[in-house]
Design a protein around this motif. Structure first.
Motif, PDB file in Angstrom:
ATOM      1  N   GLY A 111       0.819  -1.212   0.000  1.00 32.76           N
ATOM      2  CA  GLY A 111       0.000   0.000   0.000  1.00 32.76           C
ATOM      3  C   GLY A 111       0.852   1.261   0.000  1.00 32.76           C
ATOM      4  N   GLY A 112       2.034   1.194  -0.588  1.00 34.53           N
ATOM      5  CA  GLY A 112       2.917   2.348  -0.658  1.00 34.53           C
ATOM      6  C   GLY A 112       3.722   2.610   0.607  1.00 34.53           C
ATOM      7  N   GLU A 113       3.520   1.792   1.653  1.00 36.44           N
ATOM      8  CA  GLU A 113       4.233   1.981   2.921  1.00 36.44           C
ATOM      9  C   GLU A 113       5.206   0.853   3.165  1.00 36.44           C
ATOM     10  N   GLU A 114       6.394   1.211   3.668  1.00 32.90           N
ATOM     11  CA  GLU A 114       7.349   0.182   4.063  1.00 32.90           C
ATOM     12  C   GLU A 114       6.902  -0.396   5.400  1.00 32.90           C
ATOM     13  N   ARG A 115       6.961  -1.717   5.479  1.00 30.39           N
ATOM     14  CA  ARG A 115       6.525  -2.418   6.684  1.00 30.39           C
ATOM     15  C   ARG A 115       7.538  -3.483   7.052  1.00 30.39           C
ATOM     16  N   LYS A 116       7.385  -4.010   8.274  1.00 30.15           N
ATOM     17  CA  LYS A 116       8.251  -5.082   8.751  1.00 30.15           C
ATOM     18  C   LYS A 116       7.398  -6.160   9.392  1.00 30.15           C
ATOM     19  N   HIS A 117       7.760  -7.402   9.103  1.00 31.90           N
ATOM     20  CA  HIS A 117       7.171  -8.536   9.813  1.00 31.90           C
ATOM     21  C   HIS A 117       8.281  -9.077  10.697  1.00 31.90           C
ATOM     22  N   VAL A 118       8.115  -8.945  12.012  1.00 27.93           N
ATOM     23  CA  VAL A 118       9.123  -9.381  12.980  1.00 27.93           C
ATOM     24  C   VAL A 118       8.583 -10.622  13.679  1.00 27.93           C
ATOM     25  N   GLU A 119       9.407 -11.670  13.727  1.00 24.90           N
ATOM     26  CA  GLU A 119       8.911 -12.927  14.288  1.00 24.90           C
ATOM     27  C   GLU A 119      10.053 -13.755  14.866  1.00 24.90           C
ATOM     28  N   LYS A 120       9.719 -14.520  15.892  1.00 23.59           N
ATOM     29  CA  LYS A 120      10.581 -15.603  16.381  1.00 23.59           C
ATOM     30  C   LYS A 120       9.887 -16.869  15.919  1.00 23.59           C
ATOM     31  N   ALA A 121      10.481 -17.536  14.917  1.00 24.38           N
ATOM     32  CA  ALA A 121       9.864 -18.698  14.297  1.00 24.38           C
ATOM     33  C   ALA A 121      10.405 -19.983  14.906  1.00 24.38           C
ATOM     34  N   ARG A 122       9.517 -20.942  15.084  1.00 27.16           N
ATOM     35  CA  ARG A 122       9.873 -22.248  15.650  1.00 27.16           C
ATOM     36  C   ARG A 122       9.883 -23.284  14.525  1.00 27.16           C
ATOM     37  N   PHE A 123      10.937 -24.079  14.496  1.00 28.66           N
ATOM     38  CA  PHE A 123      11.092 -25.120  13.492  1.00 28.66           C
ATOM     39  C   PHE A 123      11.285 -26.456  14.197  1.00 28.66           C
ATOM     40  N   THR A 124      10.709 -27.504  13.635  1.00 25.47           N
ATOM     41  CA  THR A 124      10.871 -28.853  14.160  1.00 25.47           C
ATOM     42  C   THR A 124      11.201 -29.780  12.996  1.00 25.47           C
ATOM     43  N   ARG A 125      11.602 -30.984  13.356  1.00 29.92           N
ATOM     44  CA  ARG A 125      11.851 -31.993  12.321  1.00 29.92           C
ATOM     45  C   ARG A 125      10.635 -32.908  12.222  1.00 29.92           C
ATOM     46  N   GLU A 126      10.223 -33.187  10.992  1.00 29.71           N
ATOM     47  CA  GLU A 126       9.194 -34.188  10.710  1.00 29.71           C
ATOM     48  C   GLU A 126       9.765 -35.083   9.629  1.00 29.71           C
ATOM     49  N   ASP A 127       9.814 -36.380   9.901  1.00 28.99           N
ATOM     50  CA  ASP A 127      10.395 -37.344   8.960  1.00 28.99           C
ATOM     51  C   ASP A 127      11.807 -36.929   8.542  1.00 28.99           C
ATOM     52  N   GLY A 128      12.567 -36.372   9.505  1.00 30.08           N
ATOM     53  CA  GLY A 128      13.954 -36.002   9.256  1.00 30.08           C
ATOM     54  C   GLY A 128      14.157 -34.663   8.578  1.00 30.08           C
ATOM     55  N   ARG A 129      13.077 -33.986   8.168  1.00 30.97           N
ATOM     56  CA  ARG A 129      13.185 -32.704   7.457  1.00 30.97           C
ATOM     57  C   ARG A 129      12.753 -31.566   8.374  1.00 30.97           C
ATOM     58  N   TRP A 130      13.418 -30.432   8.241  1.00 30.46           N
ATOM     59  CA  TRP A 130      13.008 -29.245   8.989  1.00 30.46           C
ATOM     60  C   TRP A 130      11.709 -28.707   8.406  1.00 30.46           C
ATOM     61  N   VAL A 131      10.786 -28.303   9.285  1.00 37.55           N
ATOM     62  CA  VAL A 131       9.525 -27.690   8.879  1.00 37.55           C
ATOM     63  C   VAL A 131       9.235 -26.506   9.803  1.00 37.55           C
ATOM     64  N   TYR A 132       8.489 -25.542   9.283  1.00 33.17           N
ATOM     65  CA  TYR A 132       8.062 -24.386  10.073  1.00 33.17           C
ATOM     66  C   TYR A 132       6.905 -24.832  10.950  1.00 33.17           C
ATOM     67  N   ALA A 133       7.054 -24.641  12.274  1.00 31.53           N
ATOM     68  CA  ALA A 133       6.039 -25.099  13.228  1.00 31.53           C
ATOM     69  C   ALA A 133       5.264 -23.954  13.871  1.00 31.53           C
ATOM     70  N   GLY A 134       5.505 -22.726  13.439  1.00 36.41           N
ATOM     71  CA  GLY A 134       4.736 -21.595  13.956  1.00 36.41           C
ATOM     72  C   GLY A 134       5.605 -20.552  14.621  1.00 36.41           C
ATOM     73  N   MET A 135       4.952 -19.499  15.029  1.00 32.89           N
ATOM     74  CA  MET A 135       5.677 -18.418  15.698  1.00 32.89           C
ATOM     75  C   MET A 135       5.592 -18.586  17.200  1.00 32.89           C
ATOM     76  N   ILE A 136       6.630 -18.117  17.859  1.00 38.01           N
ATOM     77  CA  ILE A 136       6.644 -18.136  19.318  1.00 38.01           C
ATOM     78  C   ILE A 136       6.158 -16.770  19.777  1.00 38.01           C
ATOM     79  N   VAL A 137       5.052 -16.765  20.491  1.00 41.07           N
ATOM     80  CA  VAL A 137       4.480 -15.524  20.992  1.00 41.07           C
ATOM     81  C   VAL A 137       5.149 -15.206  22.324  1.00 41.07           C
ATOM     82  N   PRO A 138       5.763 -14.020  22.426  1.00 38.99           N
ATOM     83  CA  PRO A 138       6.430 -13.694  23.692  1.00 38.99           C
ATOM     84  C   PRO A 138       5.422 -13.605  24.832  1.00 38.99           C
TER      85      PRO A 138
END
Length: 170
Positions: A111-138
């Motif tokens: 929308g013409g504005e610079e923005r930032k998405h700030v996150e602490k992301a949690r990753f786990t292994r499923e079947d030996g592969r890394w996957v994104y498991a969600g954000m950690i809410v402080p």
């Protein structure tokens, strides 16, 4: 005669690693497993830039896939101009780890504005592969009252001489 700077014919990866795309996120987007949570995070950012919705779904944990909306991902990816990714911290995520976290800032223009998405992301292994498991809410810090509590029938702290309930407590 001035020399022309060498320009690489290889496209740099959008994730900001400084590496060529085909030596960074390209293989992960093509289906190769990410070596670390950071590598997977970089590939997910690149997938938004490249509009690779198959990778966005594939790189989610089974639980996260249940809530994935390709339409929402497409709407966000296509409405934004992606400006860059900054990895600010990583924790765990080594060869023998089953979990890891990546703190990141994704910068984009919408929308013409610079923005930032700030996150602490949690990753786990499923079947030996890394996957994104969600954000950690402080966890929210409890609010501590610094001044003593004013009772309804106490004098108002503003100095009016009225009871609190008839002044600022009304």
């Amino acid at each position: 005669m001035a020399s022309t700077p060498h320009v690489s014919s290889q496209e740099l990866c959008p994730c900001g690693s400084g590496k060529p795309f085909d030596q960074c996120c390209g293989p992960v987007l093509a289906g190769a497993p990410a070596a670390t949570p950071e590598a997977l995070m970089r590939s997910r950012y690149t997938a938004y830039v490249k509009k690779d919705y198959v990778h966005l779904r594939r790189s989610l944990s089974a639980e996260q896939q249940a809530d994935f909306s390709e339409k929402d991902a497409r709407d966000w990816a296509e409405s934004a101009e992606w400006l860059g990714l900054d990895i600010t911290a990583t924790e765990a995520g080594g060869e023998t780890d089953q979990e890891g976290t990546v703190d990141f800032v994704a910068r984009f223009k919408s929308g013409g504005e610079e923005r930032k998405h700030v996150e602490k992301a949690r990753f786990t292994r499923e079947d030996g592969r890394w996957v994104y498991a969600g954000m950690i809410v402080p966890k929210a810090e409890p609010v501590r009252r610094e001044a003593p509590k004013v009772g309804r029938n106490d004098p108002c702290p503003c100095g009016s001489g009225k009871k609190y309930k008839k002044c600022h407590g009304a």
